[in-house]
Design a protein around this motif. Structure first.
Motif, PDB file in Angstrom:
ATOM      1  N   ASN A   1       3.025  32.946  27.762  1.00 24.82           N
ATOM      2  CA  ASN A   1       3.842  33.477  28.849  1.00 24.82           C
ATOM      3  C   ASN A   1       3.955  32.532  30.037  1.00 24.82           C
ATOM      4  N   ALA A   2       5.148  32.534  30.641  1.00 25.62           N
ATOM      5  CA  ALA A   2       5.355  31.859  31.915  1.00 25.62           C
ATOM      6  C   ALA A   2       4.753  32.725  33.019  1.00 25.62           C
ATOM      7  N   GLY A   3       4.911  32.268  34.264  1.00 26.24           N
ATOM      8  CA  GLY A   3       4.407  33.049  35.389  1.00 26.24           C
ATOM      9  C   GLY A   3       2.906  32.938  35.541  1.00 26.24           C
ATOM     10  N   PHE A   4       2.242  34.076  35.745  1.00 25.93           N
ATOM     11  CA  PHE A   4       0.830  34.040  36.079  1.00 25.93           C
ATOM     12  C   PHE A   4      -0.035  33.513  34.940  1.00 25.93           C
TER      13      PHE A   4
ATOM     14  N   THR B   1      25.499  28.975  28.192  1.00 28.54           N
ATOM     15  CA  THR B   1      24.583  28.212  27.338  1.00 28.54           C
ATOM     16  C   THR B   1      23.191  28.091  27.931  1.00 28.54           C
ATOM     17  N   ASN B   2      23.099  27.888  29.231  1.00 22.52           N
ATOM     18  CA  ASN B   2      21.799  27.655  29.874  1.00 22.52           C
ATOM     19  C   ASN B   2      21.252  28.884  30.587  1.00 22.52           C
ATOM     20  N   PHE B   3      21.856  30.028  30.365  1.00 25.63           N
ATOM     21  CA  PHE B   3      21.386  31.239  31.038  1.00 25.63           C
ATOM     22  C   PHE B   3      20.112  31.754  30.362  1.00 25.63           C
ATOM     23  N   ASP B   4      19.082  31.950  31.171  1.00 27.74           N
ATOM     24  CA  ASP B   4      17.811  32.482  30.669  1.00 27.74           C
ATOM     25  C   ASP B   4      17.805  33.982  30.929  1.00 27.74           C
ATOM     26  N   VAL B   5      17.946  34.759  29.874  1.00 20.04           N
ATOM     27  CA  VAL B   5      18.041  36.218  30.021  1.00 20.04           C
ATOM     28  C   VAL B   5      16.744  36.836  30.528  1.00 20.04           C
ATOM     29  N   PHE B   6      15.656  36.055  30.501  1.00 19.64           N
ATOM     30  CA  PHE B   6      14.362  36.595  30.908  1.00 19.64           C
ATOM     31  C   PHE B   6      13.831  35.986  32.214  1.00 19.64           C
ATOM     32  N   GLU B   7      14.619  35.127  32.854  1.00 15.48           N
ATOM     33  CA  GLU B   7      14.087  34.425  34.022  1.00 15.48           C
ATOM     34  C   GLU B   7      13.712  35.383  35.151  1.00 15.48           C
ATOM     35  N   ARG B   8      14.540  36.365  35.426  1.00 16.58           N
ATOM     36  CA  ARG B   8      14.235  37.301  36.505  1.00 16.58           C
ATOM     37  C   ARG B   8      12.900  37.982  36.255  1.00 16.58           C
ATOM     38  N   LEU B   9      12.701  38.458  35.042  1.00 16.34           N
ATOM     39  CA  LEU B   9      11.464  39.176  34.724  1.00 16.34           C
ATOM     40  C   LEU B   9      10.257  38.252  34.827  1.00 16.34           C
ATOM     41  N   LYS B  10      10.380  37.028  34.342  1.00 20.59           N
ATOM     42  CA  LYS B  10       9.264  36.076  34.402  1.00 20.59           C
ATOM     43  C   LYS B  10       8.858  35.815  35.846  1.00 20.59           C
ATOM     44  N   ARG B  11       9.848  35.630  36.711  1.00 21.65           N
ATOM     45  CA  ARG B  11       9.534  35.305  38.101  1.00 21.65           C
ATOM     46  C   ARG B  11       8.996  36.521  38.849  1.00 21.65           C
ATOM     47  N   GLU B  12       9.576  37.676  38.613  1.00 21.03           N
ATOM     48  CA  GLU B  12       9.098  38.874  39.300  1.00 21.03           C
ATOM     49  C   GLU B  12       7.663  39.196  38.912  1.00 21.03           C
ATOM     50  N   THR B  13       7.332  38.967  37.657  1.00 18.24           N
ATOM     51  CA  THR B  13       5.959  39.195  37.210  1.00 18.24           C
ATOM     52  C   THR B  13       4.994  38.266  37.933  1.00 18.24           C
ATOM     53  N   PHE B  14       5.408  37.032  38.128  1.00 18.18           N
ATOM     54  CA  PHE B  14       4.582  36.075  38.860  1.00 18.18           C
ATOM     55  C   PHE B  14       4.409  36.504  40.315  1.00 18.18           C
ATOM     56  N   PHE B  15       5.500  36.937  40.933  1.00 18.85           N
ATOM     57  CA  PHE B  15       5.429  37.360  42.333  1.00 18.85           C
ATOM     58  C   PHE B  15       4.543  38.593  42.518  1.00 18.85           C
ATOM     59  N   SER B  16       4.403  39.389  41.471  1.00 18.05           N
ATOM     60  CA  SER B  16       3.561  40.588  41.563  1.00 18.05           C
ATOM     61  C   SER B  16       2.080  40.252  41.441  1.00 18.05           C
ATOM     62  N   SER B  17       1.777  38.977  41.178  1.00 16.26           N
ATOM     63  CA  SER B  17       0.392  38.553  40.975  1.00 16.26           C
ATOM     64  C   SER B  17      -0.127  37.735  42.147  1.00 16.26           C
ATOM     65  N   THR B  18       0.371  38.012  43.341  1.00 13.55           N
ATOM     66  CA  THR B  18       0.003  37.189  44.501  1.00 13.55           C
ATOM     67  C   THR B  18      -1.501  37.179  44.750  1.00 13.55           C
ATOM     68  N   LEU B  19      -2.160  38.327  44.614  1.00 11.79           N
ATOM     69  CA  LEU B  19      -3.592  38.368  44.895  1.00 11.79           C
ATOM     70  C   LEU B  19      -4.373  37.486  43.932  1.00 11.79           C
ATOM     71  N   GLY B  20      -3.999  37.522  42.655  1.00 11.81           N
ATOM     72  CA  GLY B  20      -4.653  36.658  41.678  1.00 11.81           C
ATOM     73  C   GLY B  20      -4.411  35.187  41.976  1.00 11.81           C
ATOM     74  N   VAL B  21      -3.196  34.849  42.384  1.00  9.89           N
ATOM     75  CA  VAL B  21      -2.881  33.467  42.742  1.00  9.89           C
ATOM     76  C   VAL B  21      -3.726  33.029  43.932  1.00  9.89           C
ATOM     77  N   TYR B  22      -3.781  33.872  44.958  1.00 11.44           N
ATOM     78  CA  TYR B  22      -4.559  33.521  46.150  1.00 11.44           C
ATOM     79  C   TYR B  22      -6.031  33.297  45.803  1.00 11.44           C
ATOM     80  N   GLU B  23      -6.594  34.178  44.982  1.00 14.82           N
ATOM     81  CA  GLU B  23      -8.000  34.049  44.610  1.00 14.82           C
ATOM     82  C   GLU B  23      -8.258  32.722  43.895  1.00 14.82           C
ATOM     83  N   LEU B  24      -7.384  32.397  42.969  1.00 16.98           N
ATOM     84  CA  LEU B  24      -7.638  31.215  42.147  1.00 16.98           C
ATOM     85  C   LEU B  24      -7.392  29.914  42.898  1.00 16.98           C
TER      86      LEU B  24
END
Length: 466
Positions: A257-260, A137-160
């Protein structure tokens, strides 16, 4: 295409139109999305968290998704939802019945029917497979993708986070200089618009002196050349006029979108709160996994937890901590809140945010937004819902395309990077110009410039036609 007086609404975009981005979406993208969902479900089944019941239910879900994939490939007809306990499905069934009885009833199949309706149906049907099984019931089929996309944006996070912290050093000057404050406001809006800090150089590498310089002005003009309808000044006027009235000011974000991208929304939120432009920010989230990457309430906490994870963001720790502390301070004081409504994941367009829509949350949202200084509606799907995903001539006024919302009393702005066909509010001739440009690059259909993600719009409605 040019606008004209219309006695009837334009037609929807349909999946069998090769000139529409829906044509390739339903034949290619949906297939890949379902494949990824199966892979993530299999991964969960094989994890240590799965008991025997969860494994057997997971196998059932995969079988359901595989059958859905076959229905897509075979252009099958839709069958009504039968589960009355899951909120919102009644709306889909009612719309399905209306469409079946319309002149376009025979087209109501996966590869030929109305794009927006079928896309919403697809995600809700997948969600039903999980909601009907107790272990999932509470499984998010997109959670892995949302988080991985955020982790791929480290440079943007650091800048901001770095620039957000440095902005505090010039806070006194900014508060005194409204013109300069407006420039920084515009930059935060544009970062939220594109959802990619590297697309906008000003905050990434400029001091307040750079912002005030001739070169800074030129850089801003260059960064805005692809914003093809821009009501940014109207949003500033709305916020600052409200501030002068001395009444409580609330900005509502209808999130995408979640993440970045959500991270950039938070950056904008903190700026608005830090500089006294608003008193409260509310994030409107989805109640269920939606459109691959849309933000749920749980994703807000996940983003903060991920920022605090030194294995994911090992650098600029003091800047990240400062950012998280600011967010947490406003959250604890009640100045940052989250909300959710089933309305955001039904099929109805946003013209149903009205007193008349009493079944699925539209009336409640209409009443709530009456007290909002500004409703910031993010992203492409929300824009399609605003405009009902119809074939509006692209020089149709935005306030015409959003129908009853234009006279609803709701002050709203759409921040939208164009990744689908529908678009309104362009100057006359702009659509033709972009069509010719897109064809000159070797694209068969020039009108598909609008789904390329290279252009954007900032479109405002005051909520009153007077």
């Amino acid at each position: 295409m040019t606008s004209s007086d219309q006695t009837t609404l334009p037609p929807y975009y349909y999946n069998d139109d090769p000139h529409s981005f829906g044509f390739s979406t339903c034949r290619s993208r949906w297939v890949k999305i379902l494949k990824n969902i199966v892979e993530d479900t299999e991964s969960e089944i094989n994890s240590s968290k799965s008991n025997e019941l969860k494994k057997s239910q997971g196998a059932e879900i995969i079988g359901k998704i595989e059958n859905l994939s076959k229905d897509l490939a075979n252009d099958a007809k839709l069958t009504p939802f039968t589960n009355d306990s899951i909120p919102g499905l009644k709306s889909f069934n009612e719309t399905l019945s209306k469409l079946k009885n319309s002149p376009d009833g025979p087209r109501l199949k996966w590869l030929t029917g109305p794009w927006l309706f079928l896309e919403c149906w697809l995600y809700r049907e997948v969600d039903v497979f999980y909601k009907e099984r107790s272990e999932w019931t509470n499984f998010d089929v997109f959670e892995r993708l949302k988080r991985e996309t955020f982790f791929s944006s480290t440079l943007g996070v650091y800048e901001l986070v770095n620039r957000y912290k440095k902005l505090q050093d010039g806070k006194a000057e900014l508060i005194k200089d409204q013109e300069l404050l407006k420039v920084v406001y515009e930059e935060f809006i544009e970062i939220s618009l594109w959802g990619n800090a590297t697309d906008l150089s000003l905050l990434a590498n400029a001091t307040l002196e750079d912002i005030k310089s001739v070169q800074g002005s030129a850089a801003r003009a260059k960064s805005r050349k692809n914003i093809i309808a821009n009501d940014l000044d109207l949003t500033w006027d709305r916020i600052t006029i409200s501030a002068k009235l001395g009444k409580p000011r609330r900005v509502d974000f209808v999130l995408d979108n979640a993440g970045f991208e959500f991270f950039t929304d938070v950056c904008l939120s903190l700026f608005l709160l830090d500089f006294g432009l608003v008193d409260e920010v509310v994030y409107h989230c989805k109640t269920r996994p939606w459109m691959v990457s849309d933000t749920m309430i749980k994703d807000v906490k996940i983003m903060i937890d991920d920022l605090l994870d030194t294995s994911k963001f090992p650098e600029h720790r003091s800047d990240i901590q400062f950012f998280v502390d600011s967010f947490t301070k406003y959250q604890n004081s009640g100045q940052i809140k989250t909300a959710e409504s089933e309305f955001w994941t039904i099929d109805l367009d946003y013209g149903n945010i009205s007193p008349e829509e009493t079944q699925f949350g539209g009336a409640e949202l209409w009443k709530y937004f009456q007290d909002s200084t500004l409703v910031i509606i993010k992203g492409d799907l929300n824009y399609r819902k605003l405009t009902a995903d119809r074939h509006w001539p692209r020089d149709t006024p935005f306030t015409t395309a959003i129908g009853k919302l234009a006279d609803s009393g709701i002050h709203l702005v759409a921040l939208r990077t164009c990744k689908a066909d529908v678009c309104a509010g362009l100057s006359k001739g702009k659509d033709e110009e972009l069509c010719e440009y897109w064809k000159s690059l070797g694209n068969e259909y020039g009108e598909l410039w609008c789904s390329s993600g290279k252009w954007a719009v900032i479109s405002y409605s005051s909520g009153s036609k007077k």
